[in-house]
Design a protein around this motif. Structure first.
Motif, PDB file in Angstrom:
ATOM      1  N   ALA A 106       0.833  -1.206   0.000  1.00 17.50           N
ATOM      2  CA  ALA A 106       0.000   0.000   0.000  1.00 17.50           C
ATOM      3  C   ALA A 106       0.868   1.256   0.000  1.00 17.50           C
ATOM      4  O   ALA A 106       1.972   1.272   0.548  1.00 17.50           O
ATOM      5  N   GLU A 107       0.372   2.315  -0.622  1.00 14.35           N
ATOM      6  CA  GLU A 107       1.000   3.628  -0.509  1.00 14.35           C
ATOM      7  C   GLU A 107       0.320   4.383   0.631  1.00 14.35           C
ATOM      8  O   GLU A 107      -0.859   4.137   0.932  1.00 14.35           O
ATOM      9  N   VAL A 108       1.058   5.289   1.251  1.00 15.59           N
ATOM     10  CA  VAL A 108       0.540   6.002   2.424  1.00 15.59           C
ATOM     11  C   VAL A 108       0.758   7.497   2.232  1.00 15.59           C
ATOM     12  O   VAL A 108       1.872   7.931   1.908  1.00 15.59           O
ATOM     13  N   ALA A 109      -0.300   8.274   2.433  1.00 13.27           N
ATOM     14  CA  ALA A 109      -0.223   9.728   2.274  1.00 13.27           C
ATOM     15  C   ALA A 109      -0.683  10.409   3.556  1.00 13.27           C
ATOM     16  O   ALA A 109      -1.795  10.157   4.032  1.00 13.27           O
ATOM     17  N   SER A 110       0.153  11.267   4.119  1.00 11.86           N
ATOM     18  CA  SER A 110      -0.230  12.042   5.300  1.00 11.86           C
ATOM     19  C   SER A 110      -0.615  13.446   4.863  1.00 11.86           C
ATOM     20  O   SER A 110       0.005  14.032   3.977  1.00 11.86           O
ATOM     21  N   LEU A 111      -1.644  13.978   5.496  1.00 11.43           N
ATOM     22  CA  LEU A 111      -2.117  15.324   5.205  1.00 11.43           C
ATOM     23  C   LEU A 111      -1.756  16.246   6.357  1.00 11.43           C
ATOM     24  O   LEU A 111      -2.148  16.003   7.500  1.00 11.43           O
ATOM     25  N   CYS A 112      -0.966  17.273   6.068  1.00 12.88           N
ATOM     26  CA  CYS A 112      -0.596  18.284   7.062  1.00 12.88           C
ATOM     27  C   CYS A 112       0.010  17.621   8.304  1.00 12.88           C
ATOM     28  O   CYS A 112       1.011  16.899   8.199  1.00 12.88           O
ATOM     29  N   LEU A 113      -0.591  17.796   9.473  1.00 18.89           N
ATOM     30  CA  LEU A 113      -0.016  17.266  10.709  1.00 18.89           C
ATOM     31  C   LEU A 113      -0.212  15.766  10.857  1.00 18.89           C
ATOM     32  O   LEU A 113       0.230  15.183  11.850  1.00 18.89           O
ATOM     33  N   GLY A 114      -0.832  15.133   9.891  1.00 17.44           N
ATOM     34  CA  GLY A 114      -0.857  13.674   9.862  1.00 17.44           C
ATOM     35  C   GLY A 114       0.541  13.102   9.711  1.00 17.44           C
ATOM     36  O   GLY A 114       0.775  11.919   9.989  1.00 17.44           O
ATOM     37  N   ALA A 115       1.485  13.953   9.274  1.00 17.03           N
ATOM     38  CA  ALA A 115       2.876  13.519   9.135  1.00 17.03           C
ATOM     39  C   ALA A 115       3.451  13.026  10.453  1.00 17.03           C
ATOM     40  O   ALA A 115       4.335  12.160  10.477  1.00 17.03           O
ATOM     41  N   PHE A 116       2.969  13.560  11.570  1.00 16.78           N
ATOM     42  CA  PHE A 116       3.466  13.131  12.876  1.00 16.78           C
ATOM     43  C   PHE A 116       3.094  11.675  13.141  1.00 16.78           C
ATOM     44  O   PHE A 116       3.897  10.909  13.672  1.00 16.78           O
ATOM     45  N   LEU A 117       1.888  11.281  12.767  1.00 14.44           N
ATOM     46  CA  LEU A 117       1.486   9.885  12.952  1.00 14.44           C
ATOM     47  C   LEU A 117       2.220   8.983  11.969  1.00 14.44           C
ATOM     48  O   LEU A 117       2.668   7.886  12.339  1.00 14.44           O
ATOM     49  N   LEU A 118       2.394   9.453  10.731  1.00 15.29           N
ATOM     50  CA  LEU A 118       3.146   8.665   9.757  1.00 15.29           C
ATOM     51  C   LEU A 118       4.588   8.473  10.220  1.00 15.29           C
ATOM     52  O   LEU A 118       5.136   7.365  10.149  1.00 15.29           O
ATOM     53  N   ALA A 119       5.213   9.533  10.715  1.00 22.08           N
ATOM     54  CA  ALA A 119       6.600   9.421  11.181  1.00 22.08           C
ATOM     55  C   ALA A 119       6.703   8.482  12.379  1.00 22.08           C
ATOM     56  O   ALA A 119       7.727   7.812  12.568  1.00 22.08           O
ATOM     57  N   SER A 120       5.655   8.401  13.180  1.00 22.99           N
ATOM     58  CA  SER A 120       5.660   7.528  14.360  1.00 22.99           C
ATOM     59  C   SER A 120       5.713   6.049  13.979  1.00 22.99           C
ATOM     60  O   SER A 120       6.064   5.214  14.813  1.00 22.99           O
ATOM     61  N   THR A 121       5.376   5.741  12.746  1.00 21.48           N
ATOM     62  CA  THR A 121       5.447   4.345  12.286  1.00 21.48           C
ATOM     63  C   THR A 121       6.883   3.898  12.017  1.00 21.48           C
ATOM     64  O   THR A 121       7.149   2.711  11.896  1.00 21.48           O
ATOM     65  N   GLY A 122       7.803   4.866  11.892  1.00 15.68           N
ATOM     66  CA  GLY A 122       9.184   4.546  11.545  1.00 15.68           C
ATOM     67  C   GLY A 122       9.409   4.410  10.054  1.00 15.68           C
ATOM     68  O   GLY A 122      10.560   4.287   9.599  1.00 15.68           O
ATOM     69  N   LEU A 123       8.345   4.469   9.252  1.00 12.72           N
ATOM     70  CA  LEU A 123       8.485   4.298   7.807  1.00 12.72           C
ATOM     71  C   LEU A 123       9.218   5.462   7.146  1.00 12.72           C
ATOM     72  O   LEU A 123       9.786   5.312   6.060  1.00 12.72           O
ATOM     73  N   LEU A 124       9.207   6.625   7.792  1.00 17.48           N
ATOM     74  CA  LEU A 124       9.852   7.809   7.200  1.00 17.48           C
ATOM     75  C   LEU A 124      11.322   7.956   7.596  1.00 17.48           C
ATOM     76  O   LEU A 124      11.992   8.869   7.112  1.00 17.48           O
ATOM     77  N   THR A 125      11.821   7.094   8.427  1.00 15.86           N
ATOM     78  CA  THR A 125      13.216   7.212   8.869  1.00 15.86           C
ATOM     79  C   THR A 125      14.161   7.231   7.669  1.00 15.86           C
ATOM     80  O   THR A 125      14.117   6.346   6.815  1.00 15.86           O
ATOM     81  N   GLY A 126      14.990   8.275   7.595  1.00 14.54           N
ATOM     82  CA  GLY A 126      15.928   8.411   6.490  1.00 14.54           C
ATOM     83  C   GLY A 126      15.299   8.923   5.214  1.00 14.54           C
ATOM     84  O   GLY A 126      15.973   9.004   4.181  1.00 14.54           O
ATOM     85  N   LYS A 127      14.029   9.303   5.280  1.00 20.39           N
ATOM     86  CA  LYS A 127      13.320   9.771   4.082  1.00 20.39           C
ATOM     87  C   LYS A 127      12.860  11.213   4.267  1.00 20.39           C
ATOM     88  O   LYS A 127      12.883  11.761   5.362  1.00 20.39           O
TER      89      LYS A 127
END
Length: 328
Positions: A106-127
Motif C-alpha cells: 500500500a502507498e501512504v499519504a499524510s495530510l498536514c499534521l498527519g505527518a506526525f502519525l506517519l513518522a511515528s510508524t518509523g516508515l519515514l526514517t531516512g526519508k
C-alpha cells in the motif's frame, strides 16, 4: 478498482477526512460521465465504529473497522489537532496496521499534521517529509531521523507521500488523482474544486519565528540580538566576539541549535521584517530594503524570492490591499 482507506484517528481534523472522501468520490463520477468505470473504492477506516472529534462537535461513522481491512492500495492519514504527542498516543493502535499495509504494497499519504502519525510508524526514517511550516521545529525535535523539507507542499519517496500546511493537502490529493487517473481528470478536479493545481511551495505563507526550543542559552542570546538589530550590519565574527565564543564553535553550536547557519538566520530575520513592512506599510521596495539592512537591490530581491517564493513586488501586491489599489 483501487481501494482507498481514509483513516479516522482520534483528535483528527474533520475536513482532512471529508475532503479526500469527497474528491475521490467525485473523481469516480467524472470518470463515469466519460463512459469509464469508477476507479476508487473509498472507505472510512477506524479502530472503532464511531469516532467523535473536535470536542465531539462531529461524529464520524466508519465504513469498516481497521481489523477487517486485510488489503488496501492507498491510505490517507488526516491532519491531527490539539496536543500532537497525546494524539499519537491515542492512535497508537493504528501504527502496526499502517506498517503492515505498507509492507504489503500500500502507498501512504499524510495530510498536514498527519505527518506526525506517519513518522511515528518509523516508515519515514531516512526519508523526506513535509508538514505544516508552523510545526516544523516540533517535528524535527520529535523525529530527528526524518528529513523535513522546509516549505514544500508535496514530498514523495518510496510510496510515502506528505503535504504541507492546512489546505496544501489539496495539492497532494490532486497529485494522487493525476497519478492514478490522467492529467485531464486532475485538471477537471482542480477546476471543480477551485484549487490551483501544481502549487509546490508554502514558503509565501511561512512566518519565521526562530528556533528557540533548545538549551544553548548563549545561542538564544545571539538569536535575540540578531532579531533586535536586524537593520544593522552584523557579521559572524561580531557575534562570536560579543558572546566570547570561537567562530567555528559558535557556527557549529548555532547550526545545531537553530537548524540554520548564522547567515541564513540573519537573512530570514531580515526578510521576515521586510514581509511585515510590505503587508502593512506603503513604503516602496527600496525603502523597505534599506530598513532591513540591505543596500544591494539584486541581493535583496534574490534572497527574498529564495525564502518566500515571490519577488518583493509580487509579495507586496499579494498581501497589501492598499498597494494593489494604488496600481489600478
Amino acid at each position: 478498482m483501487k481501494h482507498v482507506s481514509i483513516l479516522v484517528p482520534e483528535s483528527s481534523v474533520i475536513e482532512a477526512i471529508a475532503d479526500p472522501r469527497y474528491l475521490f468520490t467525485a473523481v469516480n463520477q467524472f470518470l463515469q460521465s466519460t463512459g469509464k468505470a469508477a476507479l476508487f473504492d473509498v472507505k472510512l477506516v477506524a479502530v472503532k465504529p464511531e469516532v467523535r472529534i473536535e470536542n465531539s462537535a462531529f461524529s464520524v461513522h466508519a465504513d469498516v473497522l481497521m481489523k477487517e481491512v486485510k488489503k488496501t492500495d492507498l491510505i490517507f492519514i488526516p491532519a491531527l489537532s490539539g496536543n500532537i504527542k497525546n494524539a499519537i498516543e491515542l492512535n497508537k493502535e493504528m501504527i502496526p496496521w499502517i506498517q503492515q499495509q505498507y509492507n504489503n504494497g500500500a502507498e501512504v499519504a499524510s495530510l498536514c499534521l498527519g505527518a506526525f502519525l506517519l513518522a511515528s510508524t518509523g516508515l519515514l526514517t531516512g526519508k523526506q517529509c513535509s508538514t505544516h511550516w508552523l510545526f516544523a521545529n516540533d517535528f524535527r525535535s520529535m523525529f530527528p531521523d526524518v528529513e523535513l523539507v522546509d516549505g514544500s507542499i508535496i514530498t514523495e519517496e518510496q510510496g510515502l507521500y506528505s503535504s504541507g500546511g492546512a489546505n496544501s493537502y489539496w495539492n497532494l490529493l490532486l497529485y494522487l488523482v493525476e497519478k492514478y487517473t490522467t492529467r485531464d481528470i486532475a485538471i477537471l478536479a482542480s477546476k471543480f474544486f477551485a484549487i490551483e493545481i501544481d502549487r509546490t511551495s508554502q514558503n509565501a505563507f511561512m512566518m519565521f519565528q526562530g528556533q528557540k526550543e533548545h538549551e544553548d542559552e548563549e545561542i538564544k542570546k545571539a538569536q535575540e540580538f540578531i532579531e533586535d538589530n536586524y537593520s544593522d550590519k552584523i557579521t559572524v565574527d561580531t557575534l562570536a566576539d560579543k558572546f566570547a565564543i570561537g567562530r567555528r564553535s559558535f557556527e557549529r553550536r548555532f547550526k545545531k541549535a537553530t537548524n540554520n547557519t548564522v547567515v541564513e538566520y540573519m537573512q530570514r530575520v531580515k526578510i521576515e521584517a521586510a514581509k511585515r513592512s510590505f503587508e502593512s506599510s506603503r513604503k516602496n521596495i527600496n525603502e523597505v530594503m534599506f530598513d532591513v539592512g540591505y543596500t544591494d537591490t539584486k541581493a535583496f530581491r534574490t534572497i527574498f524570492k529564495k525564502i518566500t517564493g515571490l519577488t518583493p513586488i509580487e509579495y507586496r501586491n499579494k498581501y497589501n490591499k492598499q498597494a494593489e489599489l494604488e496600481m489600478v
